[in-house]
Design a protein around this motif. Structure first.
Motif, PDB file in Angstrom:
ATOM      1  N   LYS A  93       0.807  -1.215   0.000  1.00  0.00           N
ATOM      2  CA  LYS A  93       0.000   0.000   0.000  1.00  0.00           C
ATOM      3  C   LYS A  93       0.849   1.277   0.000  1.00  0.00           C
ATOM      4  O   LYS A  93       0.432   2.290  -0.519  1.00  0.00           O
ATOM      5  CB  LYS A  93      -0.961   0.007   1.186  1.00  0.00           C
ATOM      6  CG  LYS A  93      -0.285   0.128   2.524  1.00  0.00           C
ATOM      7  CD  LYS A  93      -1.288   0.154   3.633  1.00  0.00           C
ATOM      8  CE  LYS A  93      -0.513   0.281   4.938  1.00  0.00           C
ATOM      9  NZ  LYS A  93      -1.334   0.497   6.052  1.00  0.00           N
ATOM     10  N   ASP A  94       2.031   1.245   0.554  1.00  0.00           N
ATOM     11  CA  ASP A  94       2.879   2.436   0.596  1.00  0.00           C
ATOM     12  C   ASP A  94       3.992   2.404  -0.454  1.00  0.00           C
ATOM     13  O   ASP A  94       4.863   3.273  -0.457  1.00  0.00           O
ATOM     14  CB  ASP A  94       3.502   2.582   1.994  1.00  0.00           C
ATOM     15  CG  ASP A  94       2.453   2.805   3.066  1.00  0.00           C
ATOM     16  OD1 ASP A  94       1.435   3.454   2.761  1.00  0.00           O
ATOM     17  OD2 ASP A  94       2.646   2.316   4.198  1.00  0.00           O
ATOM     18  N   ASP A  95       3.963   1.425  -1.335  1.00  0.00           N
ATOM     19  CA  ASP A  95       4.993   1.298  -2.362  1.00  0.00           C
ATOM     20  C   ASP A  95       4.713   2.330  -3.470  1.00  0.00           C
ATOM     21  O   ASP A  95       3.655   2.297  -4.102  1.00  0.00           O
ATOM     22  CB  ASP A  95       4.968  -0.119  -2.949  1.00  0.00           C
ATOM     23  CG  ASP A  95       6.114  -0.375  -3.912  1.00  0.00           C
ATOM     24  OD1 ASP A  95       6.703   0.588  -4.440  1.00  0.00           O
ATOM     25  OD2 ASP A  95       6.412  -1.563  -4.146  1.00  0.00           O
ATOM     26  N   PRO A  96       5.652   3.261  -3.722  1.00  0.00           N
ATOM     27  CA  PRO A  96       5.408   4.308  -4.728  1.00  0.00           C
ATOM     28  C   PRO A  96       5.335   3.753  -6.153  1.00  0.00           C
ATOM     29  O   PRO A  96       4.804   4.406  -7.049  1.00  0.00           O
ATOM     30  CB  PRO A  96       6.593   5.260  -4.565  1.00  0.00           C
ATOM     31  CG  PRO A  96       7.657   4.443  -3.921  1.00  0.00           C
ATOM     32  CD  PRO A  96       6.956   3.406  -3.091  1.00  0.00           C
ATOM     33  N   TYR A  97       5.811   2.542  -6.377  1.00  0.00           N
ATOM     34  CA  TYR A  97       5.817   1.961  -7.717  1.00  0.00           C
ATOM     35  C   TYR A  97       4.649   0.992  -7.941  1.00  0.00           C
ATOM     36  O   TYR A  97       4.541   0.402  -9.009  1.00  0.00           O
ATOM     37  CB  TYR A  97       7.134   1.222  -7.972  1.00  0.00           C
ATOM     38  CG  TYR A  97       8.337   2.129  -7.864  1.00  0.00           C
ATOM     39  CD1 TYR A  97       8.589   3.089  -8.834  1.00  0.00           C
ATOM     40  CD2 TYR A  97       9.201   2.039  -6.784  1.00  0.00           C
ATOM     41  CE1 TYR A  97       9.686   3.942  -8.725  1.00  0.00           C
ATOM     42  CE2 TYR A  97      10.291   2.865  -6.661  1.00  0.00           C
ATOM     43  CZ  TYR A  97      10.530   3.819  -7.634  1.00  0.00           C
ATOM     44  OH  TYR A  97      11.607   4.649  -7.529  1.00  0.00           O
ATOM     45  N   PHE A  98       3.775   0.840  -6.958  1.00  0.00           N
ATOM     46  CA  PHE A  98       2.699  -0.150  -7.046  1.00  0.00           C
ATOM     47  C   PHE A  98       1.744   0.146  -8.203  1.00  0.00           C
ATOM     48  O   PHE A  98       1.415  -0.754  -8.986  1.00  0.00           O
ATOM     49  CB  PHE A  98       1.918  -0.216  -5.726  1.00  0.00           C
ATOM     50  CG  PHE A  98       0.866  -1.277  -5.716  1.00  0.00           C
ATOM     51  CD1 PHE A  98       1.210  -2.617  -5.595  1.00  0.00           C
ATOM     52  CD2 PHE A  98      -0.477  -0.952  -5.847  1.00  0.00           C
ATOM     53  CE1 PHE A  98       0.245  -3.606  -5.599  1.00  0.00           C
ATOM     54  CE2 PHE A  98      -1.447  -1.932  -5.850  1.00  0.00           C
ATOM     55  CZ  PHE A  98      -1.085  -3.268  -5.725  1.00  0.00           C
ATOM     56  N   ASP A  99       1.293   1.379  -8.338  1.00  0.00           N
ATOM     57  CA  ASP A  99       0.369   1.728  -9.425  1.00  0.00           C
ATOM     58  C   ASP A  99       1.013   1.523 -10.787  1.00  0.00           C
ATOM     59  O   ASP A  99       0.365   1.050 -11.731  1.00  0.00           O
ATOM     60  CB  ASP A  99      -0.130   3.165  -9.277  1.00  0.00           C
ATOM     61  CG  ASP A  99      -1.035   3.349  -8.064  1.00  0.00           C
ATOM     62  OD1 ASP A  99      -1.670   2.341  -7.653  1.00  0.00           O
ATOM     63  OD2 ASP A  99      -1.102   4.473  -7.530  1.00  0.00           O
ATOM     64  N   GLU A 100       2.298   1.868 -10.879  1.00  0.00           N
ATOM     65  CA  GLU A 100       3.022   1.670 -12.139  1.00  0.00           C
ATOM     66  C   GLU A 100       3.115   0.185 -12.477  1.00  0.00           C
ATOM     67  O   GLU A 100       2.921  -0.215 -13.631  1.00  0.00           O
ATOM     68  CB  GLU A 100       4.424   2.285 -12.013  1.00  0.00           C
ATOM     69  CG  GLU A 100       5.251   2.212 -13.271  1.00  0.00           C
ATOM     70  CD  GLU A 100       6.632   2.815 -13.082  1.00  0.00           C
ATOM     71  OE1 GLU A 100       7.548   2.373 -13.797  1.00  0.00           O
ATOM     72  OE2 GLU A 100       6.796   3.715 -12.234  1.00  0.00           O
ATOM     73  N   MET A 101       3.373  -0.638 -11.475  1.00  0.00           N
ATOM     74  CA  MET A 101       3.463  -2.085 -11.681  1.00  0.00           C
ATOM     75  C   MET A 101       2.098  -2.634 -12.116  1.00  0.00           C
ATOM     76  O   MET A 101       2.021  -3.454 -13.032  1.00  0.00           O
ATOM     77  CB  MET A 101       3.918  -2.782 -10.395  1.00  0.00           C
ATOM     78  CG  MET A 101       4.016  -4.290 -10.530  1.00  0.00           C
ATOM     79  SD  MET A 101       4.356  -5.128  -8.981  1.00  0.00           S
ATOM     80  CE  MET A 101       2.841  -4.841  -8.095  1.00  0.00           C
ATOM     81  N   GLN A 102       1.021  -2.177 -11.501  1.00  0.00           N
ATOM     82  CA  GLN A 102      -0.316  -2.621 -11.868  1.00  0.00           C
ATOM     83  C   GLN A 102      -0.611  -2.256 -13.337  1.00  0.00           C
ATOM     84  O   GLN A 102      -1.201  -3.046 -14.070  1.00  0.00           O
ATOM     85  CB  GLN A 102      -1.378  -1.981 -10.960  1.00  0.00           C
ATOM     86  CG  GLN A 102      -1.375  -2.524  -9.556  1.00  0.00           C
ATOM     87  CD  GLN A 102      -1.913  -3.933  -9.500  1.00  0.00           C
ATOM     88  OE1 GLN A 102      -1.175  -4.888  -9.703  1.00  0.00           O
ATOM     89  NE2 GLN A 102      -3.188  -4.058  -9.247  1.00  0.00           N
TER      90      GLN A 102
END
Length: 130
Positions: A93-102
């Motif tokens: 949830k706090d990973d800044p790259y999570f949305d990019e990975m999704q």
């Protein structure tokens, strides 16, 4: 060989008598005689020179023991096990790259779906030409 022993115990005159049935393991040890053991109660054993004597001795032991106790049933709710994936829920949830990975995963999925659609169209076209 197993034998059933039925015992009757009365705690008071107001209680109805109940019959309890136990599975008994009857053994003939190497040294002779017989040993009777209540299955599930390994400490509840009796010995005798004959099968009948061993069973009678065991019946007496069980009866004496039941005269001093009360048997009750309890109901326990089984704990609900945690789903194995729950420990990972929210870990990004706090990973800044999570949305990019999704977004990358969604793009790859669309690309693979397009490739499969093209493959199926090609297979259908080959099937029609036959």
């Amino acid at each position: 060989m197993t034998a059933s022993i039925t015992t009757t115990s009365e705690k008071s005159t107001s209680e109805k008598s109940t019959k309890l049935t136990y599975e008994v393991m009857l053994e003939e040890p190497e040294k002779g005689g017989y040993r009777a053991t209540v299955l599930g109660w390994p400490e509840c054993q009796a010995f005798g020179s004959t099968r009948e004597e061993a069973l009678a001795n065991l019946r007496q032991i069980i009866t004496e023991r039941l005269d001093k106790v009360e048997i009750v049933s309890i109901e326990i709710d089984r704990p609900k096990p945690e789903h194995p994936w729950m420990k990972f829920a929210g870990m990004c949830k706090d990973d800044p790259y999570f949305d990019e990975m999704q977004a990358d995963i969604a793009d790859l999925r669309r690309e693979r779906d397009e490739q499969m659609e093209a493959y199926y169209r090609q297979m259908d076209a080959e099937e029609e030409t036959k």
